[in-house]
Design a protein around this motif. Structure first.
Motif, mmCIF file in Angstrom:
data_model
loop_
_atom_site.group_PDB
_atom_site.id
_atom_site.type_symbol
_atom_site.label_atom_id
_atom_site.label_comp_id
_atom_site.label_asym_id
_atom_site.label_seq_id
_atom_site.Cartn_x
_atom_site.Cartn_y
_atom_site.Cartn_z
ATOM 1 N N PHE A 106 0.880 -1.075 -0.037
ATOM 2 C CA PHE A 106 0.012 -0.014 0.082
ATOM 3 C C PHE A 106 0.861 1.350 -0.009
ATOM 4 N N VAL A 107 0.797 2.119 -0.931
ATOM 5 C CA VAL A 107 1.534 3.515 -0.959
ATOM 6 C C VAL A 107 0.614 4.512 -0.683
ATOM 7 N N GLU A 108 1.273 5.180 0.063
ATOM 8 C CA GLU A 108 0.534 6.721 0.571
ATOM 9 C C GLU A 108 1.671 7.776 0.660
ATOM 10 N N GLY A 109 1.089 9.006 0.316
ATOM 11 C CA GLY A 109 1.979 9.791 0.490
ATOM 12 C C GLY A 109 1.202 11.311 0.221
ATOM 13 N N SER A 110 2.343 12.208 -0.183
ATOM 14 C CA SER A 110 1.798 13.664 -0.110
ATOM 15 C C SER A 110 2.636 14.480 -1.042
ATOM 16 N N ASP A 111 2.293 15.257 -2.111
ATOM 17 C CA ASP A 111 3.136 15.955 -2.995
ATOM 18 C C ASP A 111 3.245 17.302 -2.310
ATOM 19 N N ILE A 112 4.758 17.326 -1.948
ATOM 20 C CA ILE A 112 5.221 18.542 -1.024
ATOM 21 C C ILE A 112 6.033 19.623 -2.070
ATOM 22 N N THR A 113 5.646 19.412 -3.244
ATOM 23 C CA THR A 113 6.500 20.259 -4.278
ATOM 24 C C THR A 113 6.549 21.927 -3.748
ATOM 25 N N GLU A 114 5.236 22.153 -3.638
ATOM 26 C CA GLU A 114 5.210 23.873 -3.390
ATOM 27 C C GLU A 114 5.660 23.940 -2.064
ATOM 28 N N ARG A 115 5.413 23.095 -1.176
ATOM 29 C CA ARG A 115 6.121 23.520 0.472
ATOM 30 C C ARG A 115 7.429 23.417 0.150
ATOM 31 N N HIS A 116 8.199 22.272 -0.625
ATOM 32 C CA HIS A 116 9.546 22.370 -0.909
ATOM 33 C C HIS A 116 10.193 23.516 -1.581
ATOM 34 N N ALA A 117 9.397 24.165 -2.331
ATOM 35 C CA ALA A 117 9.832 25.331 -3.051
ATOM 36 C C ALA A 117 9.842 26.567 -2.112
ATOM 37 N N THR A 118 8.758 26.480 -1.186
ATOM 38 C CA THR A 118 8.771 27.435 -0.145
ATOM 39 C C THR A 118 9.735 27.579 0.745
ATOM 40 N N GLU A 119 9.951 26.365 1.233
ATOM 41 C CA GLU A 119 11.064 26.352 2.245
ATOM 42 C C GLU A 119 12.558 26.792 1.607
ATOM 43 N N LEU A 120 12.649 26.211 0.187
ATOM 44 C CA LEU A 120 14.166 26.761 -0.338
ATOM 45 C C LEU A 120 13.927 28.140 -0.482
ATOM 46 N N ALA A 121 12.996 28.836 -0.976
ATOM 47 C CA ALA A 121 13.105 30.225 -1.051
ATOM 48 C C ALA A 121 13.023 30.832 0.314
#
Length: 650
Positions: A106-121
């Motif tokens: 069973f695979v479960e997760g979240s797409d954190i691309t926007e959060r990753h970009a925000t944290e990087l910024a």
């Protein structure tokens, strides 16, 4: 919960990791591809070298779950598009069967691309902030120096305006631009420096700044020390009881704008005169030919009558009549081009009109041109003048035939279309809304871009001298604009031409009107009041109506006509010119209806601007006849006015 979860989830079965369940969030992540029943290596091949397949194999083999944090993945979410980089938090959770062996993951997760970009910024911003803080003292010193230099060297007027309308501070540019020193500026209210004509609107703008409203590009005229005035464009920002202002001298720009506007106006006037010259030249050429035919024929008739040689008088009269009819047609075309013809606009079935003309079009086109009619199912009724639309369609067919000297195909097509706001914004005088598009396409020689740009100009034609007037498309263009429609031309050399007429959609069913008979049935002694200011026209109408058995009363203008209407004289029909001295024909009709409520009215007009749209000009029991008209048409129209009105089926 599985379907509605914002987290992406899927169930992978067996050692091949086949997709058994996929929720919408997972579909959105991988790009809405079809994956159910497929092994993950086939369904998502682009991640083959990113380690995910190996992780799945290890979890399936060992039975130990895997937790990934901020894991980078590159996906081909849209076929043909560039790969996208995403960042994920996810879990691979093994699921065991009854025997204890791993059966699925069973695979479960979240797409954190926007959060990753925000944290990087954020990390970058923090680093930048630390850098700025380290350099803050130096920057403060440099900026203070820069402000001082800006104040001293700026070519714009700078200053702080207090609530009483005085500049408490002003920079040296005031003396450079206007001649006033800082002390002189501080001792004069701005209203003392303004041009008298600008005081009121400046006071209104100043009062707005006192309630917190900034002034942006606010232009007024300030008096120079030498008594002249300069245009100053202000930006004023209210802050802490002051309005901090910057003013730029735009006197030269204003003068250049006025000069440019004058040049544009001169160019428009020159273009207008050029068009007028082309138009009047074409009119003079055609009308001089027509008048020569009319005057010459009548002069020969007079000579024949004086010599008592009458054998060829009918031929000469026919020649004069033909020239007069051609002059009539030319006048109607000019009115159509100028959008001033009288239109009978009502709901019409365009498909029915095209179908009724199919035989005529086939005869016009000849054997070498194939006619195809492609008519839309459930076509909307259109608001248009049926006669003018028939004329336009026939004219376009003739143009198409001439453009296909070796034969070809002519396609007439109708379709319902909606022109949106974006389309209307790109085309002058076009209103957005629903239209019936009537397109006429040929496979002929086509037009060059230069010819296409002049196609609707009056008297422009590519045909040899004597074979075309150059008014065909200009007439159709004027008709479409006058009736609220739109004309589009598309053509390429060697590829043919398409002319599309956009007719406004009617919101009611089509109304069918019988064509009036052209014979002249006799009257039954009815009394007609004819009001016409032209002596010749009045005499001809009187004689023609009396010949048909009517009793005719005459008036040269509205005032004697009103006296007749106020009398006890029987009057069955009022025939009035629209344009009369003192009182218009429309106003006379209103006065006549007040005196005789059921009186029928027939207007005759050569041109009246207010009567160009008949439906807006005529009331019940009224009709219109356009000059010049044949006497037979006058007789048929008058006879029709006396017939009882019969309700027509929709």
């Amino acid at each position: 919960m599985f379907a509605q979860s914002p987290s992406f989830s899927c169930l992978l079965q067996g050692p091949e990791h086949r997709f058994a369940l996929v929720n919408p969030a997972y579909q959105q992540l991988i790009g809405h591809r079809h994956v159910l029943g497929q092994p993950v290596r086939i369904a998502i091949p682009e991640v083959a070298n990113q380690g995910f397949f190996e992780l799945l194999d290890r979890v399936f083999t060992t039975g130990e779950p895997f937790i990934g944090k901020d894991v980078k993945i590159i996906l081909q979410r849209t076929p043909g598009a560039a790969p996208e980089t995403r960042f994920l938090d996810f879990v691979y959770q093994p699921i065991r069967d009854e025997s204890g062996r791993v059966a699925s993951i069973f695979v479960e997760g979240s797409d954190i691309t926007e959060r990753h970009a925000t944290e990087l910024a954020l990390r970058r911003s923090e680093a930048k902030l630390r850098e700025l803080n380290n350099d803050l003292e130096r920057r403060v010193i440099e900026r203070a120096q820069a402000r001082g230099l800006t104040w001293q060297l700026s070519p714009d007027l700078l200053g702080a305006l207090n609530s009483q309308g005085y500049f408490e501070t002003s920079n040296p540019a005031w003396q450079t631009v206007l001649g006033w020193t800082e002390a002189e500026v501080a001792n004069m209210s701005i209203f003392e420096l303004l041009h008298p004509e600008d005081v009121e609107h400046t006071r209104a703008g100043f009062e707005l700044t006192q309630v917190g409203q900034p002034a942006i590009c606010f232009v007024n005229r300030y008096r120079c020390k030498d008594g002249s005035y300069k245009h100053i464009s202000w930006v004023g920002i209210p802050e802490e009881g002051y309005v901090y202002c910057t003013g730029r001298d735009v006197t030269a720009e204003r003068a250049a704008q006025l000069e440019l506007a004058a040049a544009h106006e001169a160019l428009r006037q020159a273009q207008k005169m050029e068009a007028f010259g082309q138009l009047t030249g074409g009119i003079a050429h055609d009308f001089n030919n027509l008048l020569t035919g009319i005057l010459g024929s009548l002069a020969l008739v007079r000579r024949r009558l004086e010599a008592n040689h009458t054998h060829d008088v009918p031929r000469l009269l026919d020649a004069a009549t033909t020239s007069a009819q051609r002059a009539t047609a030319l006048t109607h075309r000019l009115l159509a081009f100028a959008r001033r013809q009288s239109l009978d606009i009502r709901p019409n079935d365009v498909n029915r009109l095209v179908a009724s003309m199919e035989d005529l079009l086939n005869r016009t086109l000849g054997e070498r041109v194939e006619l195809r009619c492609m008519l839309a199912d459930r076509a909307w009724p259109a608001l248009t003048d049926a006669n003018q639309l028939e004329s336009a369609l026939l004219n376009l067919a003739i143009n198409a035939r001439d453009a296909m000297p070796q034969g070809g195909r002519l396609t007439v097509e109708t379709v319902n279309v909606e022109l949106d706001e974006a389309y209307a914004a790109l085309h002058e005088e076009v209103q957005s809304g629903d239209y019936i598009a009537l397109s006429v396409s040929d496979t002929g020689v086509g037009m060059s871009a230069e010819t296409l740009s002049k196609a609707v100009d009056p008297f422009f034609t590519t045909k040899p001298v004597g074979e075309g007037t150059g008014l065909g498309l200009s007439v159709i263009y004027g008709f479409m604009k006058q009736s609220g429609g739109h004309l589009r031309l598309y053509s390429e050399l060697g590829q043919g031409t398409t002319v599309t007429l956009y007719l406004p959609r009617a919101r009611q069913d089509a109304i069918y009107v019988d064509v009036p008979r052209l014979n002249s049935p006799r009257g039954a002694g009815e009394t007609i009041l004819v009001v016409e200011d032209d002596d010749t026209v009045r005499l001809i109408m009187c004689d023609a109506l009396r010949d048909l058995g009517y009793n005719v009363l005459l008036a040269a203008e509205a005032r004697p006509a009103i006296a007749i209407l106020q009398s006890e004289q029987r009057i069955d029909l009022l025939i009035s010119d629209v344009v009369l001295p003192h009182v218009s024909g429309r106003k006379l009709a209103e006065l006549a209806r007040n005196l005789r409520a059921d009186l029928k009215v027939l207007f005759v007009t050569g041109y009246a601007e207010q009567a160009t749209i008949r439906g807006e000009f005529l009331d019940a029991g009224m009709d219109m006849l356009t000059k010049p008209f044949a006497l037979e048409v006058l007789g048929a129209k008058v006879h029709a006015m006396f017939q009882p009105e019969v309700a027509r089926p929709p």
